[in-house]
Design a protein around this motif. Sequence first.
Motif, PDB file in Angstrom:
ATOM      1  N   ASN A  83       0.822  -1.213   0.000  1.00 12.60           N
ATOM      2  CA  ASN A  83       0.000   0.000   0.000  1.00 12.60           C
ATOM      3  C   ASN A  83       0.853   1.260   0.000  1.00 12.60           C
ATOM      4  OD1 ASN A  83      -2.285  -1.563   0.020  1.00 12.60           O
ATOM      5  ND2 ASN A  83      -2.729  -1.280   2.193  1.00 12.60           N
ATOM      6  N   GLU A  84       1.929   1.237   0.778  1.00 12.16           N
ATOM      7  CA  GLU A  84       2.816   2.399   0.829  1.00 12.16           C
ATOM      8  C   GLU A  84       3.524   2.618  -0.502  1.00 12.16           C
ATOM      9  OE1 GLU A  84       5.258   1.380   4.131  1.00 12.16           O
ATOM     10  OE2 GLU A  84       3.857   2.194   5.633  1.00 12.16           O
ATOM     11  N   GLN A  85       3.883   1.520  -1.147  1.00 10.50           N
ATOM     12  CA  GLN A  85       4.497   1.650  -2.474  1.00 10.50           C
ATOM     13  C   GLN A  85       3.502   2.235  -3.468  1.00 10.50           C
ATOM     14  OE1 GLN A  85       5.503  -2.018  -4.466  1.00 10.50           O
ATOM     15  NE2 GLN A  85       7.174  -1.059  -5.606  1.00 10.50           N
ATOM     16  N   LEU A  86       2.236   1.788  -3.396  1.00 11.86           N
ATOM     17  CA  LEU A  86       1.211   2.337  -4.271  1.00 11.86           C
ATOM     18  C   LEU A  86       1.008   3.826  -4.000  1.00 11.86           C
ATOM     19  CD1 LEU A  86      -1.000   2.058  -6.388  1.00 11.86           C
ATOM     20  CD2 LEU A  86      -2.536   1.237  -4.585  1.00 11.86           C
ATOM     21  N   ASP A  87       0.998   4.221  -2.722  1.00 14.89           N
ATOM     22  CA  ASP A  87       0.857   5.641  -2.381  1.00 14.89           C
ATOM     23  C   ASP A  87       2.005   6.455  -2.966  1.00 14.89           C
ATOM     24  OD1 ASP A  87      -1.438   5.116  -0.952  1.00 14.89           O
ATOM     25  OD2 ASP A  87      -0.413   4.961   0.985  1.00 14.89           O
ATOM     26  N   LEU A  88       3.203   5.890  -2.930  1.00 13.29           N
ATOM     27  CA  LEU A  88       4.368   6.582  -3.484  1.00 13.29           C
ATOM     28  C   LEU A  88       4.231   6.779  -4.984  1.00 13.29           C
ATOM     29  CD1 LEU A  88       7.218   7.705  -2.889  1.00 13.29           C
ATOM     30  CD2 LEU A  88       8.107   5.416  -3.367  1.00 13.29           C
ATOM     31  N   GLU A  89       3.760   5.739  -5.677  1.00  8.80           N
ATOM     32  CA  GLU A  89       3.586   5.842  -7.119  1.00  8.80           C
ATOM     33  C   GLU A  89       2.455   6.806  -7.484  1.00  8.80           C
ATOM     34  OE1 GLU A  89       5.564   4.557  -9.412  1.00  8.80           O
ATOM     35  OE2 GLU A  89       6.799   3.839  -7.751  1.00  8.80           O
ATOM     36  N   VAL A  90       1.404   6.834  -6.678  1.00 16.19           N
ATOM     37  CA  VAL A  90       0.303   7.777  -6.907  1.00 16.19           C
ATOM     38  C   VAL A  90       0.801   9.206  -6.755  1.00 16.19           C
ATOM     39  CG1 VAL A  90      -1.891   8.636  -6.001  1.00 16.19           C
ATOM     40  CG2 VAL A  90      -1.536   6.184  -6.275  1.00 16.19           C
ATOM     41  N   ALA A  91       1.618   9.449  -5.722  1.00 16.73           N
ATOM     42  CA  ALA A  91       2.171  10.789  -5.522  1.00 16.73           C
ATOM     43  C   ALA A  91       3.072  11.190  -6.685  1.00 16.73           C
ATOM     44  CB  ALA A  91       2.951  10.837  -4.205  1.00 16.73           C
ATOM     45  N   LYS A  92       3.832  10.237  -7.203  1.00 12.92           N
ATOM     46  CA  LYS A  92       4.702  10.506  -8.348  1.00 12.92           C
ATOM     47  C   LYS A  92       3.873  10.871  -9.583  1.00 12.92           C
ATOM     48  CE  LYS A  92       7.986   7.563  -8.902  1.00 12.92           C
ATOM     49  NZ  LYS A  92       8.704   6.295  -9.261  1.00 12.92           N
ATOM     50  N   GLU A  93       2.781  10.129  -9.801  1.00  8.17           N
ATOM     51  CA  GLU A  93       1.921  10.406 -10.955  1.00  8.17           C
ATOM     52  C   GLU A  93       1.213  11.756 -10.799  1.00  8.17           C
ATOM     53  OE1 GLU A  93       0.707   9.772 -14.672  1.00  8.17           O
ATOM     54  OE2 GLU A  93       1.958   8.346 -13.550  1.00  8.17           O
ATOM     55  N   ARG A  94       0.850  12.113  -9.573  1.00  3.40           N
ATOM     56  CA  ARG A  94       0.201  13.401  -9.335  1.00  3.40           C
ATOM     57  C   ARG A  94       1.159  14.551  -9.677  1.00  3.40           C
ATOM     58  NH1 ARG A  94      -1.390  12.501  -4.632  1.00  3.40           N
ATOM     59  NH2 ARG A  94      -3.629  12.193  -4.988  1.00  3.40           N
ATOM     60  N   ARG A  95       2.423  14.388  -9.305  1.00  4.92           N
ATOM     61  CA  ARG A  95       3.412  15.421  -9.634  1.00  4.92           C
ATOM     62  C   ARG A  95       3.580  15.554 -11.143  1.00  4.92           C
ATOM     63  NH1 ARG A  95       6.159  13.066  -5.244  1.00  4.92           N
ATOM     64  NH2 ARG A  95       7.527  11.898  -6.663  1.00  4.92           N
ATOM     65  N   GLU A  96       3.560  14.427 -11.847  1.00  7.15           N
ATOM     66  CA  GLU A  96       3.684  14.480 -13.303  1.00  7.15           C
ATOM     67  C   GLU A  96       2.503  15.207 -13.939  1.00  7.15           C
ATOM     68  OE1 GLU A  96       6.089  13.542 -15.451  1.00  7.15           O
ATOM     69  OE2 GLU A  96       7.306  13.315 -13.640  1.00  7.15           O
ATOM     70  N   LEU A  97       1.299  14.965 -13.402  1.00  7.47           N
ATOM     71  CA  LEU A  97       0.119  15.649 -13.943  1.00  7.47           C
ATOM     72  C   LEU A  97       0.193  17.159 -13.697  1.00  7.47           C
ATOM     73  CD1 LEU A  97      -2.645  13.122 -12.856  1.00  7.47           C
ATOM     74  CD2 LEU A  97      -2.111  13.779 -15.213  1.00  7.47           C
ATOM     75  N   GLU A  98       0.806  17.560 -12.595  1.00  2.00           N
ATOM     76  CA  GLU A  98       0.928  18.980 -12.285  1.00  2.00           C
ATOM     77  C   GLU A  98       2.042  19.641 -13.101  1.00  2.00           C
ATOM     78  OE1 GLU A  98       1.611  18.929  -8.128  1.00  2.00           O
ATOM     79  OE2 GLU A  98      -0.494  18.534  -7.590  1.00  2.00           O
ATOM     80  N   ARG A  99       3.151  18.951 -13.299  1.00  2.00           N
ATOM     81  CA  ARG A  99       4.300  19.526 -13.976  1.00  2.00           C
ATOM     82  C   ARG A  99       4.186  19.450 -15.506  1.00  2.00           C
ATOM     83  NH1 ARG A  99       9.022  16.532 -10.373  1.00  2.00           N
ATOM     84  NH2 ARG A  99       8.623  17.617  -8.381  1.00  2.00           N
ATOM     85  N   ASN A 100       3.587  18.389 -15.995  1.00  2.00           N
ATOM     86  CA  ASN A 100       3.541  18.177 -17.433  1.00  2.00           C
ATOM     87  C   ASN A 100       2.133  17.764 -17.873  1.00  2.00           C
ATOM     88  OD1 ASN A 100       4.337  17.805 -20.102  1.00  2.00           O
ATOM     89  ND2 ASN A 100       5.137  15.736 -19.733  1.00  2.00           N
ATOM     90  N   VAL A 142      -4.377   3.410 -12.705  1.00  2.00           N
ATOM     91  CA  VAL A 142      -4.942   2.105 -13.044  1.00  2.00           C
ATOM     92  C   VAL A 142      -4.340   1.569 -14.340  1.00  2.00           C
ATOM     93  CG1 VAL A 142      -7.043   0.895 -13.720  1.00  2.00           C
ATOM     94  CG2 VAL A 142      -7.094   2.477 -11.801  1.00  2.00           C
ATOM     95  N   ALA A 143      -4.197   2.448 -15.333  1.00  2.37           N
ATOM     96  CA  ALA A 143      -3.668   2.021 -16.632  1.00  2.37           C
ATOM     97  C   ALA A 143      -2.191   1.656 -16.556  1.00  2.37           C
ATOM     98  CB  ALA A 143      -3.882   3.126 -17.661  1.00  2.37           C
ATOM     99  N   GLU A 144      -1.411   2.396 -15.769  1.00  5.48           N
ATOM    100  CA  GLU A 144       0.033   2.189 -15.738  1.00  5.48           C
ATOM    101  C   GLU A 144       0.475   1.170 -14.703  1.00  5.48           C
ATOM    102  OE1 GLU A 144       2.161   5.915 -15.536  1.00  5.48           O
ATOM    103  OE2 GLU A 144       0.719   6.913 -16.852  1.00  5.48           O
ATOM    104  N   LEU A 145      -0.246   1.083 -13.583  1.00  5.56           N
ATOM    105  CA  LEU A 145       0.156   0.178 -12.511  1.00  5.56           C
ATOM    106  C   LEU A 145      -0.751  -1.050 -12.396  1.00  5.56           C
ATOM    107  CD1 LEU A 145       0.969   2.759  -9.683  1.00  5.56           C
ATOM    108  CD2 LEU A 145       2.534   1.734 -11.331  1.00  5.56           C
ATOM    109  N   GLY A 146      -1.946  -0.960 -12.976  1.00  6.39           N
ATOM    110  CA  GLY A 146      -2.887  -2.062 -12.865  1.00  6.39           C
ATOM    111  C   GLY A 146      -3.524  -2.176 -11.497  1.00  6.39           C
ATOM    112  N   LEU A 147      -3.436  -1.119 -10.676  1.00  7.07           N
ATOM    113  CA  LEU A 147      -4.016  -1.120  -9.331  1.00  7.07           C
ATOM    114  C   LEU A 147      -4.884   0.105  -9.139  1.00  7.07           C
ATOM    115  CD1 LEU A 147      -0.822  -2.116  -7.294  1.00  7.07           C
ATOM    116  CD2 LEU A 147      -2.757  -3.595  -7.837  1.00  7.07           C
ATOM    117  N   ASN A 148      -5.963  -0.067  -8.398  1.00 13.87           N
ATOM    118  CA  ASN A 148      -6.853   1.055  -8.107  1.00 13.87           C
ATOM    119  C   ASN A 148      -6.463   1.653  -6.763  1.00 13.87           C
ATOM    120  OD1 ASN A 148      -8.921   2.852  -7.621  1.00 13.87           O
ATOM    121  ND2 ASN A 148     -10.559   1.454  -8.151  1.00 13.87           N
ATOM    122  N   PRO A 149      -6.043   2.916  -6.724  1.00 15.69           N
ATOM    123  CA  PRO A 149      -5.607   3.517  -5.457  1.00 15.69           C
ATOM    124  C   PRO A 149      -6.723   3.632  -4.433  1.00 15.69           C
ATOM    125  CG  PRO A 149      -5.773   5.183  -7.175  1.00 15.69           C
ATOM    126  CD  PRO A 149      -5.943   3.857  -7.843  1.00 15.69           C
TER     127      PRO A 149
END
Length: 240
Positions: A83-100, A142-149
């Motif tokens: 779960n913590e790894q998923l949270d980390l990846e979600v935070a990374k994806e959120r930053r990408e959506l904000e920056r790019n 979901v598309a990139e990790l195959g998991l629903n946060p």
Amino acid sequence: MSAAGESPAAEAHEHTHADVSGGWLRAAVFGAMDGLVTNTALVAGVGGGGAAPRAIVLSGVASLVAGAISMALGEYTSVKTQNEQLDLEVAKERRELERNPHGELAELVEMLRVRGVDDELAPVVARQLSRDPDTALRLHVVAELGLNPEDKPSPVTAAVSSFLTFATGAVVPLLPYLFGASLLWVALLCGGVGLAAAGAVSSRFTPRSWWSAALRQLLFGGMAAGITYLIGLAIGVSVT
């Protein structure tokens, strides 16, 4: 009733799915099977070595307690880490959506095209979905990790489930000794019946037939018990 030539209106029907997120079901099945195999094999090995019934019970109870605690702690840590790894990846994806945002929009368009949306329609749908940042984030994850946060398994549920089912499975081969029987074959028979029953029950959550699941688990447990029995017999002979 629909008029002649008209198709009847489609209706949505509610339906549910089994737990496939790695929560209580996986932990319960793993715990029960592990408890059964571990203590059936332990009883076979210690009994094959010539240990007295009291020693077999002591070894089995110690294995039950230690194994149940170990399984619970292992499940909790495993699920929590996931779960913590998923949270980390979600935070990374959120930053990408904000920056790019433009690059992420193009990525979403491509995802939609790959999934069958028409080339002309994909950009329109992507822009509509991207209006809500949370929706866009969920789609990318979901598309990139195959998991629903939003559908993370509970580490506490997994730990409790694993603890209880391991303890339940581990006590089965000890039952004859606890009720006064001192014959090794009776204990192994109980372990075999428990293994077959657990396999049959687990088939309810899979397309596998009950007898096939029962036979598979009985075979695995029988192999473990047979090997440990021979090792115990060899060690017992060498010690005496």
